[in-house]
Design an enzyme around this catalytic site. Structure first.
Site, PDB file in Angstrom:
ATOM      1  N   HIS A 151      57.141  27.491  36.248  1.00 64.22           N
ATOM      2  CA  HIS A 151      57.152  27.409  34.785  1.00 64.22           C
ATOM      3  C   HIS A 151      57.118  25.954  34.327  1.00 64.22           C
ATOM      4  CE1 HIS A 151      59.513  27.978  30.780  1.00 64.22           C
ATOM      5  NE2 HIS A 151      58.216  27.887  30.566  1.00 64.22           N
ATOM      6  N   GLU A 167      60.506  24.793  36.272  1.00 66.57           N
ATOM      7  CA  GLU A 167      61.355  25.820  36.866  1.00 66.57           C
ATOM      8  C   GLU A 167      60.560  26.519  37.975  1.00 66.57           C
ATOM      9  OE1 GLU A 167      64.308  27.613  33.518  1.00 66.57           O
ATOM     10  OE2 GLU A 167      62.194  28.083  33.256  1.00 66.57           O
ATOM     11  N   SER A 213      56.973  31.984  31.106  1.00 64.89           N
ATOM     12  CA  SER A 213      58.231  31.484  30.555  1.00 64.89           C
ATOM     13  C   SER A 213      59.305  32.554  30.495  1.00 64.89           C
ATOM     14  CB  SER A 213      57.994  30.925  29.148  1.00 64.89           C
ATOM     15  OG  SER A 213      57.433  31.918  28.307  1.00 64.89           O
ATOM     16  N   ASN A 247      65.049  29.319  28.954  1.00 61.98           N
ATOM     17  CA  ASN A 247      64.887  30.227  27.819  1.00 61.98           C
ATOM     18  C   ASN A 247      66.031  31.223  27.710  1.00 61.98           C
ATOM     19  OD1 ASN A 247      62.556  29.268  26.532  1.00 61.98           O
ATOM     20  ND2 ASN A 247      61.255  30.189  28.091  1.00 61.98           N
TER      21      ASN A 247
END
Length: 713
Positions: free
Chosen positions: A450, A462, A429, A500
C-alpha cells in the site's frame, strides 16, 4: 600510549601525538558513555604529559568523524532530575573544556560527518581541517534539544550569533565550503589530503604560527556588553521569535540562551547552556521526538533484516497507469529499478509518462537532476498495453481501481503471465489481502503493498501480510520498497490495515461532532492548532469524498460494533450531492484557482446547509472536547491494532501514523500521546465520552496496563 575500546593514542614525530577515534563493534563513532569515559582518561593522560607533548591530532578511523551522542542512552539519562541533568551536562562541558585547555595546540581532522557532540568535540579543538565532502552541524533541535557540550557558546563566538543561530535553528549539516566561508573551520582539503594537511597545520601551530593564544581567545571571547550590543541581540531575538513554532520549545530556548550568554564569560555561558539543555531534556516534546528517532531506527533495522533475506527485484511491473500506478512507475524508475507500466488504454499510458516527465522537470528546476538524468529515468519506464514483457518481471504492483472484483480478476490474469517465483502485490488501501488471494493459484506469493498518495512525497509503504503470504514474499516486497527509497512497515491483514484503520475512527468522531452542530471550519481550526497539518474536513476534501466514503463503508463492514454510524454519515450525503472534494472543487470547502494557478478555498455554503439539515441537536463543546472526541477513538484503535498483532511494536504504530497521515511530530504518535498524558488521565477522558459508542471504550489490556502502572513505551 593508550589503547581503549573507543580510541587509541599514539606518538607520532617529534612531540606530536594522534588520538584516533575508533569505536569497536560499531560502524560509526558516537559519544556514548564508554567513549566519553575513555576520552576523560586520555585527557588526564595528556595533561600529565603536557610538558613532553607539542601537539595533538584528533582523527577518525571510521568513514565519519563522530555522528553525535548515543541517543539510545538518552531515555535513561533523562530520567534524572533537572538538577542532576545540569550536573551531568556540566561534566561533559568540563571534559571538553579540559581538552580545549591542554598546554599545546590541537587539530581535528574531520571526515564524513561531525554532528552534535561530534561537532562540539571538533569545536573544542583549537583548529579544524575538513575534507571537502565532509559536513558539520548541530542538529539537536530536531530532537527537541539544544547543544549541551559548548556548541551554543563556541560556535556563536567563532562565526557570530546570527550565523550560529541559522545553523542551530535549522539543525541541518553544513557543507565544508560553507563552514570555511563562515570561519567555523580553518582549512578544507580533498579527502585524500585530509590527514597530511591536518598534520602540517599542527606542525605550524606547534611552532607558534598561527598563534595558539590568539586563536583560543577569539573562540572564547564574549561580545562587549554595551548598549549597542544589547540592541543588536534584542533585534536578533525579534527577527527570529516571530518565525518560531510554539509547539516546539527548543528553537526559542536556543535563541534565548544565546542572547543571554553572548556577553558573559565562557564558564557562565556554559552554565546557561547546561540549564537550557536540562529543561528541554525533561520536556514532553523532546521525549516524543527522541522516541520517533528511536522508532525510525527500529523500523529501518527491521527493513534491513527483511531485505537481507530477499532475492532483489531487478525488474518490476505496475498494472494501471493512473495517479498511483504512474507514481509507482516514476519512483521505481528513479530508484534504478526498471518497470513495465501496463494499462488497457493508450491515453492512460501517455498520461502516466507525462506525469513522470513533469515530476522529473521539477527536479531539474530545483537543480537536483539534469536532462540526461531525466532521459535515463524515462527509459526505465516501459509502457505496455499487453503482458508481452512480463516474462522477466520479479514483482508486480497491481494498482487498478479499488474494487475487489476487478482487482481479483486482474491479479488472476497476471499470475499466469509472470515467472513462477514472481511476487504479486496489490496497492489497496482497505481491501482484505486474504479476500484477493482466494482466486490465486499461488497465494503464498501474494501480499499487499500500500503506497500513499502522492507516491513521490509520501514515505510510508504498508506491506500487508496475508495468512498465506510467505516469508520470501514479504522479504522481497520490503526490499523493493526500501530500494525505492521508502519506509516499509509490515502489517497484518484486516480492514484498513494500520493507517486507515486508525484514521477512520477519527473521522467517525468528526461525523458525530457535525451531527452535534459543531461547525467544520471551527473543528479544522482546532485540530490544526493541535498540530495536524490539516483539519478533518480539509483532509477529507484532499483525499476525496468518494474515496473517504468507500473506505468508511469497508471499515463499517469490518468493525460494525465500533465503526457504524447513527444514521447516514455526512460524507455519504455530500457524495450523493455531487461533492468530491478537491477533485471537482466542491466538498466541505469550495476550491478556486487564480490566474497563476494558485488554489484557494472557502467554506462551502452548500455543505453547511446540507449539514444543518442533519444536525440532531446543537451541543456546546469546548475546544478541548473537540480534540478529545477526535483523538480518543484514533488512539484507542491504535491500541487495538497493537493488541491484535496488526503491527508488532508500539514504535512501528507511531511511525506509521507519522509517515502515513502526518500525526503531529511533537506529540510522537498515538501511543506516545497516551503515555504523555498518562494512562489514568486518558482513561478519565475516554470514560467521560463513553456515551458516544464503542470507539470510546477502553480495552481490557489498556485497563491492565493502567492497573500495573505500565505505559506503551
Amino acid at each position: 600510549m593508550y589503547n581503549g575500546k573507543a580510541m587509541r593514542l599514539k606518538a607520532l614525530e617529534a612531540g606530536l601525538v594522534e588520538l584516533t577515534l575508533d569505536l569497536q563493534d560499531s560502524s560509526v563513532n558516537k559519544l556514548d558513555s564508554l567513549t566519553l569515559g575513555e576520552l576523560a582518561e586520555v585527557v588526564r593522560l595528556l595533561e600529565r604529559h603536557g610538558h613532553e607533548i607539542e601537539g595533538l591530532l584528533i582523527s577518525s578511523a571510521k568513514p565519519a568523524f563522530v555522528v553525535g551522542a548515543d541517543i539510545t542512552e538518552f531515555t535513561a539519562a533523562f530520567a534524572r532530575s533537572e538538577g542532576e541533568l545540569v550536573e551531568w551536562i556540566r561534566q561533559g562541558q568540563l571534559l571538553f573544556g579540559a581538552l580545549e585547555a591542554l598546554p599545546f595546540p590541537t587539530v581535528a581532522a574531520v571526515n564524513g560527518l561531525a554532528l552534535g557532540g561530534g561537532c562540539e568535540l571538533a569545536l573544542a579543538a583549537d583548529f579544524r581541517v575538513l575534507a571537502a565532502d565532509a559536513r558539520i552541524g548541530l542538529p539537536e533541535v530536531t530532537l527537541g534539544l539544544c547543544p549541551g557540550w559548548g556548541g551554543t557558546v563556541r560556535l556563536s563566538r567563532l562565526i557570530g550569533a546570527e550565523a550560529a543561530l541559522d545553523w542551530m535553528l535549522a539543525g541541518k549539516p553544513q557543507a565544508a565550503a560553507r563552514a570555511l566561508e563562515l570561519g567555523a573551520v580553518d582549512r578544507v582539503v580533498a579527502a585524500g589530503e585530509l590527514r597530511d594537511s591536518a598534520l602540517n597545520l599542527l606542525r605550524l601551530a606547534a611552532s607558534g604560527e598561527p598563534s595558539l593564544a590568539a586563536h583560543r581567545a577569539h573562540k572564547q571571547q564574549p561580545l562587549a556588553d554595551t548598549p549597542e550590543t544589547r540592541e543588536r541581540l534584542a533585534e536578533l531575538q525579534r527577527q527570529h521569535a516571530g518565525k518560531l513554532d510554539r509547539h516546539y520549545p527548543a528553537p526559542a530556548a536556543i535563541l534565548n540562551a544565546l542572547v543571554r550568554h553572548a556577553t558573559l564569560p565562557l564558564d557562565e555561558a556554559l552554565q546557561i547552556e547546561a540549564c537550557t539543555f536540562a529543561v528541554l531534556a525533561k520536556s514532553d516534546v523532546a521525549r516524543a521526538l527522541i522516541g520517533l528517532f528511536l522508532g525510525d531506527q527500529l523500523v529501518r533495522k527491521k527493513a534491513r533484516a527483511w531485505s537481507g533475506k530477499a532475492v532483489p527485484v531487478r525488474r518490476s511491473a505496475v498494472l494501471g497507469a493512473g495517479i498511483m500506478g504512474g507514481g509507482v512507475a516514476f519512483q521505481s524508475a528513479s530508484s534504478g529499478v526498471p518497470i513495465v507500466m501496463k494499462d488497457i488504454r493508450g491515453e492512460a499510458l501517455e498520461l502516466g509518462l507525462k506525469t513522470a516527465s513533469q515530476l522529473l522537470d521539477r527536479q531539474i528546476d530545483k537543480g537536483r537532476l539534469d536532462a540526461a538524468g531525466k532521459q535515463w529515468v524515462l527509459e526505465n519506464i516501459q509502457p505496455a498495453l499487453d503482458y508481452q514483457d512480463f516474462a522477466g518481471v520479479d514483482l508486480v504492483v497491481e494498482a487498478v481501481v479499488e474494487n475487489p472484483r476487478i482487482k481479483a480478476a486482474v491479479l488472476a490474469e497476471v499470475e499466469d503471465r509472470v515467472p513462477a517465483d514472481a511476487v504479486l502485490t496489490s496497492n489497496t488501501s482497505t481491501i482484505s489481502i486474504d479476500l484477493l488471494a482466494q482466486g490465486l493459484k499461488r497465494p503464498e506469493s501474494f501480499c499487499g503493498m500500500h503506497f500513499f498518495n502522492p507516491v513521490q512525497l509520501m514515505q510510508l509503504v504498508e506491506v500487508i501480510r496475508g495468512s498465506c503470504s510467505s516469508e520470501a514474499t514479504i522479504a522481497r516486497t520490503v526490499a523493493y520498497a526500501s530500494a525505492m527509497g521508502k519506509t516499509p512497515i509490515v502489517v497484518g491483514d484486516c480492514p484498513g490495515f494500520l493507517v486507515n484503520r486508525v484514521l477512520f475512527p477519527y473521522f467517525n468522531g468528526f461525523n458525530r461532532l457535525l451531527r452535534d452542530g459543531v461547525d467544520f471550519e471551527r473543528i479544522d481550526r482546532v485540530m490544526e492548532d493541535f498540530g495536524w497539518p490539516m483539519g478533518p474536513a480539509y483532509l477529507a476534501d484532499v483525499i476525496g469524498i468518494d474515496t473517504m466514503v468507500h473506505a468508511d463503508h469497508v471499515l463499517q463492514e469490518g468493525f460494525p460494533e465500533r465503526m457504524g454510524h447513527d444514521g447516514e454519515p455526512i460524507m455519504d450525503a455530500l457524495l450523493a450531492s455531487g461533492a468530491l472534494g478537491q477533485k471537482n472543487g466542491k466538498g466541505f470547502y469550495e476550491y478556486t484557482k487564480d490566474a497563476s494557478g494558485r488554489r484557494s478555498r472557502q467554506p462551502a455554503e452548500a455543505a453547511r446547509a446540507l449539514i444543518a439539515e442533519r444536525v440532531l441537536e446543537r451541543v456546546e463543546v469546548s475546544d478541548e472536547e473537540i480534540v478529545d472526541r477526535l483523538m480518543i477513538p484514533l488512539c484507542l484503535e491504535a491500541v487495538r491494532c497493537l493488541e491484535d498483532g496488526i503491527v508488532e511494536t508500539a514504535e512501528e504504530i507511531d511511525m506509521g501514523l507519522l509517515l502515513g497521515i502526518g500525526f503531529p511530530r511533537f506529540r510522537g504518535g498515538a501511543l506516545r500521546y497516551i503515555d504523555t498524558q498518562g494512562l489514568a488521565v486518558f482513561a478519565r477522558k475516554a470514560e467521560a465520552h463513553a456515551r458516544h459508542g464503542g470507539l470510546y471504550q477502553l480495552t481490557d489490556d489498556f485497563r491492565a496496563r493502567l492497573a500495573a502502572g505500565r505505559g506503551y513505551f
